[in-house]
Design an enzyme around this catalytic site. Structure first.
Site, PDB file in Angstrom:
ATOM      1  N   ARG A 234       0.991  -1.329   0.018  1.00  0.00           N
ATOM      2  CA  ARG A 234       0.008   0.031   0.056  1.00  0.00           C
ATOM      3  C   ARG A 234       0.959   1.235  -0.164  1.00  0.00           C
ATOM      4  O   ARG A 234       1.835   1.272   0.675  1.00  0.00           O
ATOM      5  CB  ARG A 234      -0.758   0.049   1.190  1.00  0.00           C
ATOM      6  CG  ARG A 234      -2.084  -1.125   1.347  1.00  0.00           C
ATOM      7  CD  ARG A 234      -3.128  -0.386   0.376  1.00  0.00           C
ATOM      8  NE  ARG A 234      -4.133  -1.276   0.315  1.00  0.00           N
ATOM      9  CZ  ARG A 234      -4.396  -2.352  -0.539  1.00  0.00           C
ATOM     10  NH1 ARG A 234      -3.576  -2.587  -1.487  1.00  0.00           N
ATOM     11  NH2 ARG A 234      -5.855  -2.859  -0.712  1.00  0.00           N
ATOM     12  N   GLU A 263      -3.840   7.225  -5.139  1.00  0.00           N
ATOM     13  CA  GLU A 263      -4.115   6.702  -6.238  1.00  0.00           C
ATOM     14  C   GLU A 263      -5.422   7.195  -6.824  1.00  0.00           C
ATOM     15  O   GLU A 263      -6.313   7.401  -6.165  1.00  0.00           O
ATOM     16  CB  GLU A 263      -4.334   5.169  -6.312  1.00  0.00           C
ATOM     17  CG  GLU A 263      -2.710   4.602  -5.654  1.00  0.00           C
ATOM     18  CD  GLU A 263      -2.911   3.244  -5.634  1.00  0.00           C
ATOM     19  OE1 GLU A 263      -3.905   2.536  -5.853  1.00  0.00           O
ATOM     20  OE2 GLU A 263      -1.853   2.672  -5.161  1.00  0.00           O
ATOM     21  N   HIS A 281      -0.567   0.292  -9.820  1.00  0.00           N
ATOM     22  CA  HIS A 281      -1.224  -0.660  -9.016  1.00  0.00           C
ATOM     23  C   HIS A 281      -1.683  -1.897  -9.901  1.00  0.00           C
ATOM     24  O   HIS A 281      -3.008  -2.247  -9.783  1.00  0.00           O
ATOM     25  CB  HIS A 281      -2.530  -0.095  -8.321  1.00  0.00           C
ATOM     26  CG  HIS A 281      -2.927  -0.891  -6.958  1.00  0.00           C
ATOM     27  ND1 HIS A 281      -3.191  -0.367  -6.051  1.00  0.00           N
ATOM     28  CD2 HIS A 281      -2.762  -2.125  -6.719  1.00  0.00           C
ATOM     29  CE1 HIS A 281      -3.369  -1.081  -4.970  1.00  0.00           C
ATOM     30  NE2 HIS A 281      -3.250  -2.431  -5.540  1.00  0.00           N
TER      31      HIS A 281
HETATM   32  C1  8YV Z   1      -6.398  -4.528  -6.198  1.00  0.00           C
HETATM   33  C2  8YV Z   1      -5.434  -4.778  -4.128  1.00  0.00           C
HETATM   34  O1  8YV Z   1      -5.600  -3.695  -7.232  1.00  0.00           O
HETATM   35  O2  8YV Z   1      -6.173  -6.937  -3.203  1.00  0.00           O
HETATM   36  C3  8YV Z   1      -5.622  -6.042  -2.900  1.00  0.00           C
HETATM   37  O3  8YV Z   1      -5.561  -5.495  -1.757  1.00  0.00           O
HETATM   38  O4  8YV Z   1      -4.740  -3.917  -3.768  1.00  0.00           O
HETATM   39  C4  8YV Z   1      -5.514  -5.415  -5.536  1.00  0.00           C
HETATM   40  O5  8YV Z   1      -5.496  -6.812  -5.624  1.00  0.00           O
HETATM   41  C5  8YV Z   1      -7.464  -3.753  -5.713  1.00  0.00           C
HETATM   42  O6  8YV Z   1      -7.829  -3.901  -4.576  1.00  0.00           O
HETATM   43  C6  8YV Z   1      -8.775  -4.091  -6.724  1.00  0.00           C
HETATM   44  O7  8YV Z   1      -9.789  -3.611  -5.958  1.00  0.00           O
END
Ligand code: 8YV
Length: 318
Positions: A234, A263, A281
């Protein structure tokens, strides 16, 4: 499923169209994320909403959770659950569920790619060639991996999968975790101690308040001018101003990051900085994994509405 479940769901994040299509077959959907008048939508349907579908970067906060009096479940299309106020949900008895495991390999693969890319200067090399600079001369040398020390911050699912990959590249592995782990890797008593003894620091702990700004200037200085930072977890975990200073002032050798504080905004200051690899991401962005994540969101909702238990997130186990 033939008939629609009567349950009404609120979508609060961007979700892949194939997941929305599948959800539509079973539920009545209300898209708060794209709503032009969110207040009006909530006033109209809020009391009927029994489930929320969230994302890793966008989830419901306490006011929204508390406003939906018939809310039973929040199903997040992500492993990370820091965007959802889990405490507010649980204190109201609302189930929170997510999509662990199915994305671990993809995230670890990108992490390993970054661990190769930054020291070997692969993105820089590609820019060098495309800009026609090869014709003018060779670019500076990179750094090799074998025997270098890799420090993993947070040895959960992704950190462990990364460690297995790194073993194959001859990296010497250490870690720092607030939870004791029974593993054959060196454990360090503090993040600073790990950074001081690492050539590459890999961030794979959970996001949220408990880790906000964890990787700060003292950590970068402990990593030192020959060190590299890799973050696939993160953006909030890294103090972004410190990251900018660290790479631009060469307090560290370089970095590779897939995640950012705000983001989809990546810092303008880094756009022309050579010694950092940046991606938008994408760690879990493959056809296979996004389908598997979607299937898990659907399965979790189905299980819940059928009165069965669903997996709930375990803190510090990204
Ligand atoms: C995704 C993520 O890009 O799973 C997670 O925590 O950060 C990523 O897999 C994102 O959450 C899509 O909603």
């Amino acid at each position: 499923m033939d008939a629609k479940n009567s349950a009404e769901l609120l979508l609060v994040a961007f979700l892949p169209p194939f997941l929305v299509e599948d959800l539509e077959k079973e539920y009545v959907l209300h898209d708060l994320f794209h709503a032009e008048e969110p207040e009006a939508l909530l006033a109209e349907v809020g009391s009927r909403v029994r489930g929320i579908v969230a994302g890793g970067m966008k989830g419901p906060d306490a006011p929204l959770i508390n406003r939906l009096e018939n809310l039973e479940i929040i199903s997040s299309f992500s492993v990370g659950f820091d965007a959802t106020d889990v405490v507010a949900a649980q204190s109201r008895g609302v189930v929170v569920t997510h999509t662990p495991d199915v994305l671990t390999d993809d995230v670890a693969d990108l992490g390993m790619a970054f661990i190769i890319m930054a020291p070997r200067r692969i993105a820089e090399a590609e820019r060098h060639l495309r800009a026609g600079k090869w014709l003018q001369g060779r670019m500076d040398l990179g750094t090799n991996l074998r025997g270098k020390k890799l420090g993993i911050v947070g040895l959960g699912r992704v950190g462990s999968a990364l460690a297995r990959r790194a073993e194959g590249f001859g990296l010497d592995i250490g870690f720092y975790d607030i939870v004791p782990k029974d593993v054959p890797y060196r454990s360090y008593p503090s993040l600073i101690a790990l950074a001081e003894d690492s050539d590459i620091l890999f961030v794979s702990c959970q996001g949220g308040d408990s880790t906000r700004g964890l990787i700060d200037l003292p950590v970068f200085d402990a990593l030192g001018p020959a060190g590299f930072l890799v973050n696939v977890a993160r953006g909030t975990i890294v103090d972004e101003d410190a990251l900018i200073a660290a790479v631009q002032e060469k307090r560290i050798a370089g970095a590779a990051v897939d995640v950012f504080r705000d983001e989809p905004n990546a810092p303008e200051a880094l756009m022309t900085t050579e010694n950092i690899v940046m991606t938008p991401h994408i760690a879990s962005s493959t056809h296979e994994t996004r389908r598997a994540m979607a299937d898990l969101v659907l399965a979790n909702l189905r299980a819940h509405f059928a009165g069965q238990p669903v997996p709930t997130p375990v803190p510090d186990q990204r």
